[in-house]
Write an enzyme that holds these catalytic residues in place. Structure first.
Site, PDB file in Angstrom:
ATOM      1  N   HIS A 138       0.734  -1.275   0.086  1.00 48.62           N
ATOM      2  CA  HIS A 138       0.042   0.184  -0.023  1.00 48.62           C
ATOM      3  C   HIS A 138       0.934   1.225   0.006  1.00 48.62           C
ATOM      4  O   HIS A 138       2.013   1.096   0.719  1.00 48.62           O
ATOM      5  CB  HIS A 138      -0.819   0.089   1.308  1.00 48.62           C
ATOM      6  N   CYS A 177      -4.790   2.633  -3.582  1.00 50.22           N
ATOM      7  CA  CYS A 177      -3.465   3.082  -2.922  1.00 50.22           C
ATOM      8  C   CYS A 177      -2.345   2.077  -3.142  1.00 50.22           C
ATOM      9  O   CYS A 177      -1.675   1.883  -2.325  1.00 50.22           O
ATOM     10  CB  CYS A 177      -3.640   3.527  -1.363  1.00 50.22           C
ATOM     11  N   GLN A 216      -4.586  -5.049   6.703  1.00 52.25           N
ATOM     12  CA  GLN A 216      -5.684  -6.024   6.301  1.00 52.25           C
ATOM     13  C   GLN A 216      -5.512  -7.395   6.981  1.00 52.25           C
ATOM     14  O   GLN A 216      -6.594  -8.376   6.853  1.00 52.25           O
ATOM     15  CB  GLN A 216      -5.481  -6.117   4.834  1.00 52.25           C
ATOM     16  N   ASP A 248       2.591  -4.631   7.645  1.00 57.78           N
ATOM     17  CA  ASP A 248       1.691  -3.897   7.633  1.00 57.78           C
ATOM     18  C   ASP A 248       0.424  -4.866   7.542  1.00 57.78           C
ATOM     19  O   ASP A 248       0.117  -5.559   6.845  1.00 57.78           O
ATOM     20  CB  ASP A 248       1.822  -3.329   6.250  1.00 57.78           C
ATOM     21  N   LYS A 280     -10.779  -1.243  10.371  1.00 54.28           N
ATOM     22  CA  LYS A 280     -10.858  -2.276   9.643  1.00 54.28           C
ATOM     23  C   LYS A 280     -11.256  -3.635  10.301  1.00 54.28           C
ATOM     24  O   LYS A 280     -11.613  -4.766   9.658  1.00 54.28           O
ATOM     25  CB  LYS A 280      -9.748  -2.616   8.566  1.00 54.28           C
TER      26      LYS A 280
HETATM   27  N1  PMP Z   1      -1.918  -0.868   4.561  1.00 52.51           N
HETATM   28  C1  PMP Z   1      -2.785  -1.433   3.877  1.00 52.51           C
HETATM   29  C2  PMP Z   1      -2.595  -2.970   3.344  1.00 52.51           C
HETATM   30  C3  PMP Z   1      -4.273  -0.892   3.762  1.00 52.51           C
HETATM   31  O1  PMP Z   1      -5.152  -1.764   3.076  1.00 52.51           O
HETATM   32  C4  PMP Z   1      -4.342   0.309   4.250  1.00 52.51           C
HETATM   33  C5  PMP Z   1      -5.894   0.772   4.445  1.00 52.51           C
HETATM   34  N2  PMP Z   1      -6.554   0.846   2.983  1.00 52.51           N
HETATM   35  C6  PMP Z   1      -3.314   1.047   5.054  1.00 52.51           C
HETATM   36  C7  PMP Z   1      -2.087   0.132   5.097  1.00 52.51           C
HETATM   37  C8  PMP Z   1      -3.358   2.183   5.338  1.00 52.51           C
HETATM   38  O2  PMP Z   1      -4.458   2.094   6.832  1.00 52.51           O
HETATM   39  P1  PMP Z   1      -5.176   3.590   7.287  1.00 52.51           P
HETATM   40  O3  PMP Z   1      -5.766   4.346   6.254  1.00 52.51           O
HETATM   41  O4  PMP Z   1      -6.076   3.018   8.338  1.00 52.51           O
HETATM   42  O5  PMP Z   1      -3.808   4.287   7.869  1.00 52.51           O
END
Ligand code: PMP
Length: 408
Positions: A123, A366, A203, A200, A226
């Site tokens: 991401h 993203c 998910q 990370d 999430k």
């Molecule tokens: N890493 C991954 C794999 C994600 O899916 C997301 C959220 N889409 C994030 C990081 C960032 O998370 P947050 O927007 O809650 O900080």
């Protein structure tokens, strides 16, 4: 005991919702954010209605109650992730957690000649802070490719890439592909190479129980929203010996022991990294969320989500013109089905699905380097969670077939 999905659904008031066009909401955008059970909403409302006060400051009754609730939440959340409260730093989410590693650890400990290994599956939250660090400190950023046939990481390339790495940063579960990376092997490989490892788990945490102490990663970044918790909070789990190598990043109130016009001395441990008024309502809400999740066996939750996702993907593969990016049918896939139609633009398809009440995500998620590797600018993504049902999946397939017959 099998999961009682109807009882679970009853905990989520929003799932009753009808859209302005009268259609029943079918929420398939769980990888973006999950819905919240009533106990989480109630816990946050109770704080605001009954004991709203700043924590850790005054000695009056309300301040005491707020402080107690805040500390209780930290203990509950840390215990849920199999670790001690001292290894948990509250952040605004996974993004801030990763930035905290970049600014409070990597900036202090890495520089010219150091290598940071990322994957093409990351991401942006786990790419941009490292690119910034490369500009600022001269570290080298290396990307492990994905295999575009199997949609998995090229583990041979990873093994080679980590050999001289100082830090390895890997997404636990891809938000686009639903693929779960073999994090246990990657932790071992990274440590064998003498590198620190950051996972990370934005998910991964909603789909499997993370036991930080057993896992052995140095850093784990998580978002509450999430996994049934509120927005605005998450955490960075950090091994205590690694936390000792971190320096204050954001400063101000609470992180200090004392301040004079001569300078400042800082708190120790996690308290050095949580400045300003704490996220009190959010921590209380997240505490309630992990208590709610704790009643389930996450292996059963995963199995349920995987059943719905793999059935949906298998049906979609039968629809002419649909291409799926990923292998949601694999047993370890985590409930995300990314797809495109050969002639209907992804934005148009998402709008047509929304007209039927189906909330899916569209865009690059993203993850533009991953989109580049897949050779597409964006995908549609249906992502499932604990409260989604086979009936919803069947209705989705029927609507998708109808839309495609009408517009292609
Ligand atoms: N890493 C991954 C794999 C994600 O899916 C997301 C959220 N889409 C994030 C990081 C960032 O998370 P947050 O927007 O809650 O900080």
């Amino acid at each position: 005991m099998p999961l009682d999905i109807e009882a679970i659904r009853a905990d989520f008031p929003i799932l009753e919702r009808r859209l302005p066009n009268g259609k029943q909401l079918v929420y398939f955008d769980n990888a973006a954010t999950s819905q919240k059970p009533k106990c989480v909403i109630d816990a946050m409302s109770r704080y605001y209605e009954e004991y709203n006060s700043n924590a850790h400051r005054s000695i009056h009754t309300l301040a005491g109650e707020a402080t107690t609730a805040l500390e209780y939440a930290r203990e509950r959340i840390a215990a849920y992730f199999g670790t001690s409260p001292g290894q948990l730093i509250y952040t605004s989410g996974a993004t801030e957690g990763i930035n905290l590693v970049a600014y409070a650890w990597a900036r202090e400990n890495l520089g010219d000649g150091d290598v940071i290994v990322l994957t093409e599956m990351e991401h942006h939250a786990d790419i941009v802070p490292w690119q910034q660090l490369a500009i600022e400190r001269g570290v080298e950023v290396r990307y492990v490719p994905i295999n575009t046939e199997s949609f998995t990481l090229d583990m041979d390339a990873l093994e080679v890439a980590v050999v001289d790495a100082s830090l390895v940063c890997v997404v636990h579960v891809s938000n686009v592909l639903g693929v779960r990376n073999p994090i246990e092997d990657i932790i071992d490989m990274s440590h064998a190479a003498g590198a620190k490892i950051l996972l990370d788990c934005a998910q991964g945490a909603p789909h499997e129980r993370i036991n930080f102490d057993q896992l052995g990663a140095d850093f784990v970044a998580i978002s509450a929203h999430k996994m049934a918790g509120p927005t605005g909070i998450g955490c960075l789990l950090v091994k205590s010996d690694v936390m000792e190598q971190m320096v204050p990043f954001m400063t101000g109130g609470l992180v200090i022991k004392s301040v004079s016009t001569e300078g400042t001395t800082f708190q120790e441990g996690y308290a050095m990294f949580e400045t300003g008024t704490p996220r009190i309502a959010e921590a209380i809400g997240w505490g309630a969320a992990v208590e709610w999740l704790d009643q389930f066996d996450m292996r059963e939750v995963h199995e349920h989500i995987n059943n719905v996702a793999s059935w949906t993907a298998a049906q979609m593969r039968e629809i002419p013109g649909i291409k799926i990016y990923g292998e949601p049918e694999r047993e370890d896939s985590s409930g995300a089905v990314s797809f495109l139609h050969e002639s209907i633009q992804s934005q148009d398809l998402a709008l047509l699905l929304d007209e039927g009440g189906f909330a899916v995500r569209t865009g690059h998620h993203c993850a533009q380097p991953l989109m580049d590797a897949l050779g597409v600018p964006s995908t549609n993504r249906a992502s499932f969670w604990i409260y989604n049902t086979m009936d919803e999946a069947e209705a989705f397939i029927a609507h998708l077939q109808h839309v495609i017959r009408r517009f292609s």
